[in-house]
Write a protein that holds these residues in place. Structure first.
Motif, PDB file in Angstrom:
ATOM      1  N   ILE B 257       0.837  -1.157  -0.086  1.00 12.70           N
ATOM      2  CA  ILE B 257      -0.061  -0.086   0.038  1.00 12.70           C
ATOM      3  C   ILE B 257       0.896   1.306   0.022  1.00 12.70           C
ATOM      4  O   ILE B 257       1.728   1.392   0.875  1.00 12.70           O
ATOM      5  CB  ILE B 257      -0.867   0.080   1.221  1.00 12.70           C
ATOM      6  N   LEU B 258       0.713   1.979  -1.051  1.00 21.50           N
ATOM      7  CA  LEU B 258       1.540   3.088  -1.469  1.00 21.50           C
ATOM      8  C   LEU B 258       0.771   4.365  -0.333  1.00 21.50           C
ATOM      9  O   LEU B 258      -0.207   4.367  -0.388  1.00 21.50           O
ATOM     10  CB  LEU B 258       1.539   3.677  -2.762  1.00 21.50           C
ATOM     11  N   ASP B 296       2.690  -5.009  -9.932  1.00 19.40           N
ATOM     12  CA  ASP B 296       1.245  -5.394  -9.531  1.00 19.40           C
ATOM     13  C   ASP B 296       1.008  -5.355  -7.995  1.00 19.40           C
ATOM     14  O   ASP B 296      -0.116  -5.742  -7.557  1.00 19.40           O
ATOM     15  CB  ASP B 296       1.086  -6.679 -10.310  1.00 19.40           C
ATOM     16  N   LEU B 297       2.265  -5.696  -7.412  1.00 15.64           N
ATOM     17  CA  LEU B 297       2.029  -5.783  -5.873  1.00 15.64           C
ATOM     18  C   LEU B 297       1.158  -4.600  -5.264  1.00 15.64           C
ATOM     19  O   LEU B 297       0.814  -4.984  -4.177  1.00 15.64           O
ATOM     20  CB  LEU B 297       3.347  -6.173  -5.374  1.00 15.64           C
ATOM     21  N   VAL B 298       1.290  -3.687  -5.792  1.00 16.15           N
ATOM     22  CA  VAL B 298       0.988  -2.535  -5.197  1.00 16.15           C
ATOM     23  C   VAL B 298      -0.703  -2.477  -5.349  1.00 16.15           C
ATOM     24  O   VAL B 298      -1.221  -2.177  -6.692  1.00 16.15           O
ATOM     25  CB  VAL B 298       1.429  -1.153  -5.823  1.00 16.15           C
ATOM     26  N   VAL B 299      -1.331  -2.627  -4.471  1.00 16.11           N
ATOM     27  CA  VAL B 299      -2.829  -2.734  -4.460  1.00 16.11           C
ATOM     28  C   VAL B 299      -3.668  -1.212  -4.321  1.00 16.11           C
ATOM     29  O   VAL B 299      -4.702  -1.267  -4.691  1.00 16.11           O
ATOM     30  CB  VAL B 299      -3.311  -3.796  -3.711  1.00 16.11           C
ATOM     31  N   ALA B 300      -2.864  -0.321  -3.443  1.00 18.91           N
ATOM     32  CA  ALA B 300      -3.690   0.858  -3.193  1.00 18.91           C
ATOM     33  C   ALA B 300      -2.690   1.903  -3.022  1.00 18.91           C
ATOM     34  O   ALA B 300      -1.456   1.536  -2.708  1.00 18.91           O
ATOM     35  CB  ALA B 300      -4.785   0.894  -1.989  1.00 18.91           C
ATOM     36  N   ALA B 301      -3.196   3.278  -3.109  1.00 17.37           N
ATOM     37  CA  ALA B 301      -2.134   4.058  -2.777  1.00 17.37           C
ATOM     38  C   ALA B 301      -3.139   5.403  -2.054  1.00 17.37           C
ATOM     39  O   ALA B 301      -4.061   5.764  -2.488  1.00 17.37           O
ATOM     40  CB  ALA B 301      -1.651   4.907  -4.181  1.00 17.37           C
ATOM     41  N   LEU B 302      -2.425   5.590  -1.067  1.00 14.63           N
ATOM     42  CA  LEU B 302      -3.231   6.683  -0.336  1.00 14.63           C
ATOM     43  C   LEU B 302      -2.608   7.981  -0.682  1.00 14.63           C
ATOM     44  O   LEU B 302      -1.260   8.008  -0.741  1.00 14.63           O
ATOM     45  CB  LEU B 302      -3.212   6.752   1.138  1.00 14.63           C
ATOM     46  N   PRO B 303      -3.339   9.149  -0.766  1.00 21.15           N
ATOM     47  CA  PRO B 303      -2.768  10.526  -1.086  1.00 21.15           C
ATOM     48  C   PRO B 303      -1.813  11.143   0.178  1.00 21.15           C
ATOM     49  O   PRO B 303      -2.334  10.531   1.253  1.00 21.15           O
ATOM     50  CB  PRO B 303      -3.857  11.303  -1.459  1.00 21.15           C
TER      51      PRO B 303
END
Lengths: 94, 329, 339, 579
Positions: B257-258, B296-303
């Motif tokens: 999760i970014l 693809d491992l990144v499933v979500a990113a938060l601002p």
């Protein structure tokens, strides 16, 4: 073997009991001792990885070991004696 | 980026674990996910913080540290354990047990000292945390457990620990079983009955507890691991290392999760300050690397939020972003 | 407020500096900057990272890995080390497993004892102890070679452990020593070759280890609680979570009589930067920051020693460390006074 | 004459030894005190130290000391006629044998339950213990060589015994499984085991192995098979292999003793009579003169060093009260004397025709069958009895040899430590390979005498250790010093004589280019070089035993002198604390 605390003046056992003792001594006593000794060494192993630091050997976290501790309390002294007794090759004839 | 919503539509984990270095927003993610699952999906959820920094209290703006399980909202339960206290309670209970078992008035000095000094064992603390987790999961009171892992060793250590404890209990049970076997044979030969081994009972109990939990943790169908990452060089290096550790344990990371990402669109703003421009450009650089390395491992990113995310309202926002990310990688 | 500069002037004999704080607040950077500063003052300085995961190499953008003390290229007087514990752990394990095998000399058992011994000496926490051990080593051994040693004590959890350890570690150590002594005297008592066993006992490597550890521990404890030689600096960001961590931390450290050097506030968004544009981001952030700084001032006011601005770039490379070192001593947000 | 009278006479002698001489000796020398805390109580740990009732302990001690020695030794001894053998068994036991067994237990009891290694260390220092250690290393090789040879021979000359032995081993393994895995009650296990023993004997008779099927290599083959079994016994866990096999073997082995004794006792009724001459000669070629050889030929019937090793290793640690040592130590030894007598009897009833030459090692079986068949069904049962007695011989040899092999491995472990040679498998392999080579060499009588020599020397040294202790606590020492001296001088002489024979044989071999015919057997007669080389090796082995023996003797006599001259030792040294 049940220990007889009253020394010297036990009553004489009957012939049947004597024979039972003798037969047991001949047939099984050695086996019992071997089993007990094997058991002892296994117990050493067991205790080393549960309460090994009791011997001043810093081993694994004793979090769950502590749950074993209450049961070991009465045997700790004799365990230490068994672990630390220096054994000779002539002690191993049994 | 598909978002956690998509992940949960495909997977039904019983446990979700957030791992990673401290300060990247693990606790925030845990709290947000718990909030979402409890309020939106109607799951009985327990959010558990093993982080000794007690940040769950700060996020929910309520002191829950060492208070046991607290129901914040319907279905949303949180707990933040005080491992130190747990250790000392545990020590007390052992002491009491010995006193009771043997009808003693006081403990032999040697035993007392032994028990007291176990709190110095570095692993004691972790074991206590682990035990608390295992106990909660064993109670099966919730549909979903969300664990915020302590930051040391990226929380991967906890899994390693589970493995070691598992092996340890296997080994001592094996030794004990054999001890019992020989004891039983000696008794049989003597014509006596072998006595029941209380230690064995205790061991079986410990083993069940550890095994159930460890099995659960290592079952990728039932447990999902997420790691939080930010677009900076050090975080990337760390994540790589953590992934290596995971591999070494034979486990799979469910996703990354970014966090703290400045929207790229900001760059298009005409009067963007030099400062922000630099930061965003730096982030863009590292985002590229992340894309390359983790893809693809990144499933979500938060601002990057304009406010520190705390309080239920902000959590709702974070949860929304977690489930349906708006940012693109 | 006593600034960092004033504090350092008032404590000319500081030799051991520790940095602590929540993960991600910039401890390592701060530690690097402090070390850099001491080095430029002409002091022989050692920067030691006690992190399980090191980042000194990336901060200085040069290879400092390997667990050896290496000079930092580009700075006179500065050396750095990313402390490794593998060797300590391995030695520890071998030592213990040898002791255990001794007891099983005559054991005729149906199982292979080695996996048992292995599991007994496999413990992730050994690494922590080993790290602590290394830290003690350094405080005792490198004292002469360096004027100042700066320790980066990793994430807060580890630091807590490190400090916590210093209290209970003593208890644990003395019990271990006692058990070991008892064990050895029992061995002599139960030996038939008393003189031979006595010789062995005298040379017992475990006891020797424990005793030397204890000795070092006592020295270290003294050093750690010595306010003229040691200072703990806590790093925080103007955010709620790191602040509460630092607060808790300070209470704890004080309880252990460890001298607190002060609080360093990192990541200050300067008013000029915030007002240079009308982005919501920076404005909101600045607003929020004012609130948190107010808290800091209220709760930790007299302890605050310096401010480090938020940089547009990640702190990587020697020149940025130099910038941080400079800002740490001279940067002062203009709004602090008014809070 | 009927064997009955001899057995009866011996019984009376032993009764006197036990009741009269024994009691007097107790009063004069050891003064056992029922109130003195024994190590079993003092160090009770439930494993090595714990009190055991005297009947059990007697049974254990007797079982541990009774082996092939008293059975086969007399076979060589009657080379000189049965009378010297008989007298030695009666008188040797009367004045020396039981004193050693009893003394070994007592000296250990009075020294915190220490076994002979630690005791020799205490009395004679590290040098003494090390000498003993190396002595035992060779001693065990020699025992192993003779026993492996004998087992191989028995299998060959009693074709029905090999399968029967296998049956016993398999039964033993099954008993182990029933005990450990299936946790069955011991009564049930015993019944099943006994049925399987009978089945084993029956199978053995149904499936005889061919005699001499490999020609001269047959013995080597059977010896190798023996080694394989021993190898397993040494490396497998003792409680699941050696011990259950011992358990199963116990029943036939002791039934045999009871049957023979019974046969001897009722011989006036069955009409079996002595047919061997009471006196034959005072010198047998390549065996040696009656002194010292007779005294080492009967390796265990009159006295044996192995007994003090056993007595001080386990028995002393489990003695409930000191007065128990008398029935346990003296009682077991005197019973062993009876076993030796029964064996002598078994040989005595054979006609000179039946006992032709020195090659018929199976003579005992023949004699035993002759003694027992008359009251066990006559000629019809002879075949069964032959198998049965043959099997018991194998069992006696095998059960003791399993312990010896394992013990050798431990001794090797002590000597070679963590090096390769001390490693479990390597040590066992060497502990079997060398005896196998020795066994195949075929000089078995001389090896047996090496064995007897070292074994009785061990006994002499044990009595010396006992004497040292007595000197230390200022008790009378003459009753042990004299026998010890006699045993040490005799056995060293015997070792010297045998070493000399091997030396002669080697010289003969070197001079003539072929081995001396009395010191070689097939298949080695085909390989003169190897045979001569082995004779040379035996010279070295004999010399090693002799030198180690002398060294140990010197050390013990010196220690004796030292303690004799020293002022009385404090009570604590004399034994356990007074209650």
């Amino acid at each position: 073997m049940a220990s007889k605390e009253q020394k010297g003046e036990e009553k004489r056992p009957g012939f049947g009991e004597m024979m039972k003792g003798v037969l047991y001594g001949m047939a099984s006593h050695g086996h019992v001792m071997a089993a007990l000794r094997t058991r002892m060494y296994l117990e050493h192993l067991f205790m080393f990885i549960t309460l090994g630091d009791m011997l001043g050997i810093p081993v694994l976290p004793p979090y769950y070991s502590l749950r074993i501790l209450p049961y070991a309390v009465p045997n700790i002294k004799s365990w230490k004696m068994r672990v630390f007794r220096e054994r000779d090759f002539t002690d191993a004839i049994y | 980026m598909k978002g956690l919503k998509e992940f949960f539509s495909r997977h039904r984990p019983e446990i979700v674990i957030f791992a990673g270095k401290g300060g990247l927003g693990k606790t925030t993610c845990s709290a947000a996910l718990a909030y979402h699952m409890a309020t939106q999906e109607g799951k009985r959820t327990l959010c558990f913080s093993t982080d000794p920094q007690a940040s769950l209290s700060d996020i929910f703006e309520r002191n829950i540290y060492g208070q046991g399980v607290i129901e914040l909202l319907p279905n949303l339960n949180v707990v933040e354990i005080d491992a130190d206290r747990r250790v000392s309670d545990y020590q007390q209970s052992i002491k009491r047990k010995i006193l009771d078992m043997y009808g003693l008035d006081e403990l032999p000095a040697e035993i007392e000292e032994y028990i007291d000094s176990t709190s110095a064992e570095p692993a004691m603390y972790e074991s206590a945390t682990y035990d608390a987790m295992a106990e909660l999961v064993a109670a099966k009171e919730y549909d979903l457990y969300i664990f915020d892992m302590p930051p040391f060793g990226h929380g991967v250590r906890m899994v390693a620990m589970a493995e070691i404890l598992g092996k340890w209990v296997e080994k001592i049970t094996e030794a004990r079983t054999q001890v019992q076997e020989y004891e039983a044979v000696a008794a049989t030969l003597k014509g006596e009955k072998a006595t029941e081994d209380l230690v064995m009972k205790e061991l079986v109990d410990i083993r069940n507890k550890i095994k159930t939990f460890t099995d659960l943790l290592t079952d990728s169908k039932r447990t999902a691991f997420f790691m939080v990452i930010i677009p900076e060089q050090m975080a990337i290096l760390d994540t790589e290392r953590a992934l290596g550790m995971f591999d070494a344990l034979g486990m799979r990371m469910s996703g990354l999760i970014l966090n703290q990402v400045y929207p790229k669109e900001l760059l298009e703003k005409p009067n963007l300050s030099e400062f922000l421009k630099n930061r965003i450009e730096m982030q863009q650089h590292y985002l590229g690397i992340i894309r390359e390395k983790f893809g693809d491992l990144v499933v979500a990113a938060l601002p990057m939020y304009t406010r520190e995310p705390k309080g239920l309202q902000m959590l709702a926002q974070v949860a929304e972003d977690l489930m349906y990310p708006k940012l693109a990688l | 407020m006593t600034t960092l500069e004033q504090f350092l002037r008032a404590h000319p004999d500081l030799r051991f500096i520790f940095t602590g704080g929540k993960g991600g607040v910039g401890k390592t950077v701060t530690a690097a900057a402090l070390a850099y500063f001491f080095a430029t003052q002409g002091k022989r300085t050692l920067l030691a990272s006690l992190n399980p995961v090191h980042s000194l190499s990336s901060i200085f953008a040069q290879d400092l890995t390997g667990g050896e003390i290496k000079p930092v290229k580009g700075v006179n007087n500065l050396q750095a080390v990313e402390v490794e514990t593998k060797d300590v752990v391995a030695r520890y394990r071998e030592n213990i497993s040898r002791r255990v095998r001794e007891f099983l000399k005559w054991a005729d058992i149906p199982v292979d004892p080695r996996p048992f011994v292995d599991i007994a000496v496999t413990n992730p926490a050994f690494e922590e102890s080993a790290m602590f051990d290394k830290m003690m080593d350094m405080m005792v051994q490198e004292k002469e070679a360096f004027d100042v040693i700066v320790f980066d004590t990793a994430a807060v959890a580890n630091a807590v452990r490190l400090i916590g350890l210093s209290k209970i570690y003593g208890l644990w150590l003395s019990r271990m020593i006692e058990s070991r002594k008892e064990a050895l005297s029992l061995r002599v008592q139960l030996a038939f070759r008393k003189d031979k066993v006595m010789e062995e006992v005298k040379k017992d490597p475990l006891l020797a280890d424990l005793l030397s550890m204890n000795e070092r521990f006592n020295q270290v404890k003294e050093l750690l609680t010595n306010g003229t030689q040691t200072a703990f600096f806590f790093v925080t960001l103007p955010l709620a979570l790191p602040i509460s961590v630092v607060k808790r931390f300070i209470t704890m450290v004080s309880a252990y009589d460890i001298p607190v050097g002060g609080v360093l506030v990192n990541g200050i968004l300067d008013r000029k930067v915030a007002e240079a544009s009308d982005e919501e981001y920076l404005r909101n952030k600045f607003e929020e920051q004012l609130g948190y700084l107010q808290t800091i001032k209220q709760d930790l006011g007299p302890m605050v020693r310096s401010f480090i601005p938020l940089y547009p770039q990640e702190v990587v490379g020697l020149h940025t460390v130099a910038t941080v070192a400079n800002d740490m001593l001279h940067y002062m947000p203009d709004f602090w006074e008014d809070l | 004459m009927s064997p009955f009278w001899l057995v009866a006479l011996a019984l009376i002698a032993y009764y006197v030894a036990y009741r009269v001489y024994g009691k007097w000796y107790d009063r004069t020398v050891w003064r056992p005190d029922p109130n003195r805390t024994t190590p079993a109580h003092m160090y009770m740990d439930g494993v090595e130290f714990f009190p055991v009732n005297r009947y059990v302990l007697w049974g254990y001690q007797f079982k541990s000391v009774a082996a092939l020695g008293p059975i086969l030794g007399p076979f060589i001894a009657i080379t000189y006629g049965w009378l010297p053998a008989f007298l030695w068994i009666v008188l040797g036991n009367f004045f020396i044998g039981w004193l050693q067994d009893y003394g070994a237990i007592m000296v250990s009891v009075r020294n915190e339950g220490r076994s002979f290694g630690p005791i020799s260390y205490e009395f004679t220092g590290a040098a003494g213990r090390n000498t003993l250690l190396y002595f035992i290393l060779f001693y065990l090789w020699i025992i192993s060589a003779t026993f492996i040879f004998l087992i191989a021979t028995f299998w060959n000359i009693f074709p029905s015994t090999f399968v029967a032995t296998l049956g016993i081993l398999v039964t033993g393994v099954l008993v182990g499984q029933m005990l450990y895995r299936y946790k069955m009650p011991i009564g049930t296990i015993t019944i099943i085991a006994l049925i399987l023993v009978v089945v084993s004997i029956w199978l053995g008779m149904r499936l005889p192995t061919p005699k001499d099927f490999l020609g001269p290599w047959t013995l080597a083959f059977w010896a190798a098979v023996t080694c394989v079994i021993l190898y397993l016994a040494s490396i497998l866990p003792m409680p699941t292999f050696i011990q259950p096999v011992n358990y199963v073997a116990f029943f036939p082995a002791y039934l045999a003793i009871v049957l023979i004794l019974l046969g001897a006792l009722i011989s006036p009724l069955t009409g079996v009579i002595l047919q061997q001459p009471a006196w034959k000669t005072a010198y047998a070629p390549f065996v040696g003169p009656i002194w010292p050889i007779l005294f080492v030929a009967i390796a265990c019937g009159a006295i044996s060093g192995w007994h003090s090793l056993v007595g001080s290793s386990s028995t002393s640690k489990q003695l409930d009260i000191e007065p128990d040592a008398h029935p346990v130590g003296a009682g077991a030894m005197l019973s062993e004397g009876m076993l030796a007598l029964a064996s002598v009897t078994a040989y005595m009833v054979l006609s000179p025709d039946e006992l032709k030459g020195m090659t018929n090692i199976g003579a005992w079986v023949l004699g035993a069958t002759k003694l027992t068949a008359p009251y066990l069904g006559g000629d019809v049962s002879k075949a069964v009895l032959t198998t049965f007695f043959g099997l018991t011989l194998v069992i006696y040899a095998l059960t003791v040899q399993t312990l010896v092999t394992r013990f050798w491995r431990l001794v090797a472990g002590e000597i070679f430590g963590e090096s390769v040679l001390g490693q479990k498998h390597v040590a066992t392999f060497i502990g079997l390979l060398i005896p196998w080579i020795f066994a195949v060499s075929g000089s078995w009588i001389n090896l047996w005498l090496y064995f007897g020599g070292s074994n009785q020397l061990m006994a002499g040294l044990a009595i010396m250790l006992i004497t040292i202790h007595l000197a230390r606590v200022k008790a009378p020492t003459i009753y042990t010093l004299a026998p010890a001296t006699f045993m040490i001088v005799t056995t060293l002489s015997a070792l010297a004589v045998q070493t000399f024979y091997f030396f002669q044989a080697t010289m003969y071999g070197l001079a003539n280019g072929k081995p001396h015919p009395a010191f070689v057997r097939p298949p080695l007669d085909q390989y003169p070089g190897v045979a001569i080389f082995l004779n040379g090796v035996f010279v070295l082995v004999g010399a090693a035993l002799f030198i180690l023996g002398i060294r140990m003797a010197v050390l013990t006599y010196r220690a004796y002198g030292r303690f004799r001259a020293a002022p009385a030792a404090p009570a604590a040294v004399a034994g356990g604390s007074k209650e």
